[in-house]
Design an enzyme around this catalytic site. Structure first.
Site, mmCIF file in Angstrom:
data_model
loop_
_atom_site.group_PDB
_atom_site.id
_atom_site.type_symbol
_atom_site.label_atom_id
_atom_site.label_comp_id
_atom_site.label_asym_id
_atom_site.label_seq_id
_atom_site.Cartn_x
_atom_site.Cartn_y
_atom_site.Cartn_z
ATOM 1 N N ASP A 47 2.878 -54.158 62.019
ATOM 2 C CA ASP A 47 4.446 -54.858 62.604
ATOM 3 C C ASP A 47 4.786 -52.362 61.643
ATOM 4 O OD1 ASP A 47 7.326 -54.426 63.598
ATOM 5 O OD2 ASP A 47 6.860 -56.560 62.381
ATOM 6 N N ASN A 69 2.410 -43.261 69.059
ATOM 7 C CA ASN A 69 2.551 -43.315 70.437
ATOM 8 C C ASN A 69 3.054 -44.500 71.079
ATOM 9 O OD1 ASN A 69 1.639 -43.727 73.215
ATOM 10 N ND2 ASN A 69 0.894 -44.907 72.485
ATOM 11 N N TYR A 100 16.684 -46.665 74.497
ATOM 12 C CA TYR A 100 15.225 -46.140 74.765
ATOM 13 C C TYR A 100 16.182 -43.957 74.725
ATOM 14 C CZ TYR A 100 11.363 -44.456 76.466
ATOM 15 O OH TYR A 100 9.740 -43.670 75.837
ATOM 16 N N LYS A 121 14.526 -42.076 71.726
ATOM 17 C CA LYS A 121 13.455 -40.639 71.977
ATOM 18 C C LYS A 121 13.769 -39.465 71.574
ATOM 19 C CE LYS A 121 10.230 -43.247 73.054
ATOM 20 N NZ LYS A 121 8.749 -43.430 71.990
ATOM 21 N N THR A 161 0.985 -46.709 84.109
ATOM 22 C CA THR A 161 0.359 -47.595 83.068
ATOM 23 C C THR A 161 0.248 -49.071 83.603
ATOM 24 O OG1 THR A 161 1.851 -48.914 82.008
ATOM 25 C CG2 THR A 161 0.829 -46.712 81.061
#
Length: 248
Positions: free
Chosen positions: A64, A91, A154, A158, A188
């Site tokens: 984690d 990543n 998000y 980022k 993905t």
């Protein structure tokens, strides 16, 4: 040796079992790197990925990355196996949708921990053991520069990765090179079905030159480039791997 090769390098890759992470692992291995593949708890997929990379030396570790103790334990295992790592690829991350007015503090904290605090912890531990040399590749997003409805947490995280990259490059360079990539949408397994919807693709590639959603195999070589000596003059840069969706 080619400036695009990674022979003799040890790469610690996080988020290794995701669609993009697996493509990165294959490209890094093809370039000659030995790999430490970090994942949260996807043991079966990690084992399958390691088996598919039998031509290179691979270590898989569950951790984690929001927990400083587990980050330390991860690096300890890499050091025990390889003597340390020379390249870190951050990543791993998460993307969770929520309208801002209804967004909970828990949602905000969860996203920032996964997408910004975890890369910070990984970078800090890497720098402490880097002996003044190495390469860090952080994965940001084009949304850090464009924003997006229902993805405030998000986007903020980022954007923080971009700031982390630039400030850290100033502090630890030139010995440790720190750069980032900012992909656009990538096909993905999690979004494979959505990528067949023309409206979904059009909305997410609006303004891009290519007008298409990238594959993991198109993004992964850029990580290899940033990890290799071919990018020796790049410090604190963000490569916009998003088909021209963002231009600087």
């Amino acid at each position: 040796m080619s400036a695009f090769r990674l022979d003799g390098e040890v790469v610690l890759l996080t988020g290794a079992t995701g669609g993009l992470g697996q493509a990165m692992a294959r490209e890094l291995a093809a370039a000659g790197a030995r790999l430490a593949l970090a994942h949260l708890d996807d043991h079966e997929r990690a084992s399958e990925l390691a088996a598919s990379l039998a031509a290179t030396e691979v270590l898989t570790v569950a951790a984690d990355l929001t927990d400083p103790d587990q980050v330390d334990a991860l690096f300890d295992q890499v050091e025990a196996r390889f003597g340390g790592c020379t390249v870190l690829v951050n990543n791993a991350g998460m993307m969770e949708e929520s309208a801002f007015a209804e967004m909970s503090v828990e949602h905000w904290n969860r996203t920032l921990e996964a997408d910004l605090t975890a890369p910070m912890l990984m970078c800090r531990r890497f720098v402490r053991g880097a002996d003044g040399r190495g390469r860090i590749v952080n994965v940001s997003s084009q949304l850090a520069f464009k924003g997006a409805r229902n993805f405030v947490s998000y986007t903020a995280a980022k954007a923080g990765v971009v700031g982390l990259t630039r400030a850290l490059a100033r502090e630890v360079g030139p010995g440790v090179r720190v750069n980032a990539i900012a992909p656009g949408p990538v096909i993905t397994p999690l979004i494979a079905d959505l990528a067949d919807d023309p409206q979904w693709v059009a909305e997410r590639t609006s303004g891009a030159v290519t007008g298409n959603v990238a594959t993991p195999e198109e993004v992964a070589p850029i990580v290899v480039f940033l990890a290799a000596e071919a990018s020796a003059l790049l410090h604190g840069q963000v490569l916009h791997a998003n088909g021209g969706g963002v231009m600087f």
